[in-house]
Motif scaffolding. Structure first.
Motif, short mmCIF file in Angstrom:
data_model
loop_
_atom_site.label_atom_id
_atom_site.label_comp_id
_atom_site.label_asym_id
_atom_site.label_seq_id
_atom_site.Cartn_x
_atom_site.Cartn_y
_atom_site.Cartn_z
N CYS A 112 -8.09 0.86 -4.25
CA CYS A 112 -7.92 0.54 -2.84
C CYS A 112 -9.01 1.27 -2.03
O CYS A 112 -9.14 2.48 -2.13
N CYS B 272 -3.00 3.92 -4.14
CA CYS B 272 -1.74 3.38 -3.61
C CYS B 272 -1.26 2.30 -4.59
O CYS B 272 -1.88 2.06 -5.63
N HIS C 1 0.81 -1.23 0.00
CA HIS C 1 0.00 0.00 0.00
C HIS C 1 0.84 1.27 0.00
O HIS C 1 0.33 2.34 0.32
N HIS D 137 -7.00 3.82 0.27
CA HIS D 137 -6.13 4.88 -0.25
C HIS D 137 -6.34 5.19 -1.73
O HIS D 137 -5.56 5.96 -2.29
ZN ZN Z 1 -4.07 0.99 -0.21
#
Ligand code: ZN
Length: 291
Positions: A166, A172, A150, A169
């Protein structure tokens, strides 16, 4: 025991060339799946078991939830205490770590080509992305375990407007470069994209960015790339070339000379890195009480 999100692999033996029995079965509900694994190990006289389920895991022995899967999106599995279930069934040493840490440890421990190293990073690039880090001969743990899948990597939105998948995030490394991201970006599974498709140049660039972060942070002596996406072997030379380009001669090591085909490598244990890593964990844990 290697416990993946889609299948579990259990093996009994003393090493890669001495596997006495092994089974694989699909991951179902926690109760059903763990009962099946426990039943398999009950049928064999084992001295220790290495438990290597998918993460994230609670690896803090002082935590009340030690031995549990924590924030997984996999239905029914969040909060499942795998170690506790095995402790109820077996009174023998039980080593516990993530499937990806086990795979890293397996690749570090068994292949003759990796003997003499004391650091290695293993990435699995499949539906998701995870990484296990070995430094000074040990699996790295900290607050929990490294989540190198990540890390943030450069995302040029003009070249790649895809927002990333993700749930934590967005863009990422996993959000941009996992098998799930490939399928979402191109509207079809990565397996169906031909070698010359622009997807792969982009993919190699993202993987290379993450590798460069790890090379600069951990300085591993070898990087192993496994998982479904890395079955596409044509990615390896693309990734090696991009890593070299991004490092731009900054790190003085002979590994970056030539084609780097001994530095960034496929798993020597193939798809058995995780299960054989769990075996190495069990062996080490039984002998020294830690991995
Ligand atoms: Zn992530």
């Amino acid at each position: 025991m290697e416990g993946g999100g889609t299948k579990f692999a259990c093996a009994v033996g003393a090493g890669p060339d001495d596997i006495r029995s092994e089974i694989r079965f699909p991951t179902a509900t926690p109760d059903e799946t763990l009962a099946r694994a426990i039943d398999f190990f009950r049928q064999h006289p084992v001295a220790a078991i290495g438990l290597a389920p998918f993460g994230p895991l609670d690896l803090d022995p002082a935590s009340p939830a030690y031995g549990s899967i924590t924030a997984t999106p996999k239905p029914g599995w969040a909060g499942t205490n795998i170690l506790a279930a095995f402790r109820r069934a077996f009174d023998i040493p039980l080593a516990f770590d993530t499937d990806v840490n086990a795979a890293a440890f397996g690749e570090f421990h068994w292949p003759p080509a990796n003997r003499g190293l004391d650091s290695l990073v293993y990435f699995t690039i499949g539906t998701g992305i995870g990484a296990g880090v070995i430094a000074n001969g040990k699996v790295v743990h900290g607050l929990t375990h490294p989540e190198t899948g990540h890390v943030r990597i450069p995302h040029d939105r003009e070249k790649d407007p895809f927002a990333g998948i993700c749930p934590f995030h967005a863009d990422c490394f996993e959000g941009l470069a996992s098998g799930s991201a490939l399928a979402a970006r191109w509207g079809r599974p990565g397996e169906s994209l031909p070698d010359g498709h622009p997807a792969w140049e982009l993919e190699a660039g993202y993987i290379a960015s993450a590798l460069v972060n790890v090379i600069l942070t951990v300085s591993p002596q070898r990087i192993v790339l496994g998982g479904g996406v890395m079955q596409r072997r044509h990615l390896f030379p693309l990734i090696r070339a991009k890593v070299k380009e991004l490092l731009n001669g900054y790190i003085a090591s002979p590994v970056f000379a030539g084609t780097m085909d001994k530095y960034i490598v496929p798993p020597a244990l193939g798809i058995r890195s995780g299960a054989l890593g769990a075996l190495a964990m069990a062996k080490n844990y039984a002998e020294s009480d830690r991995i």
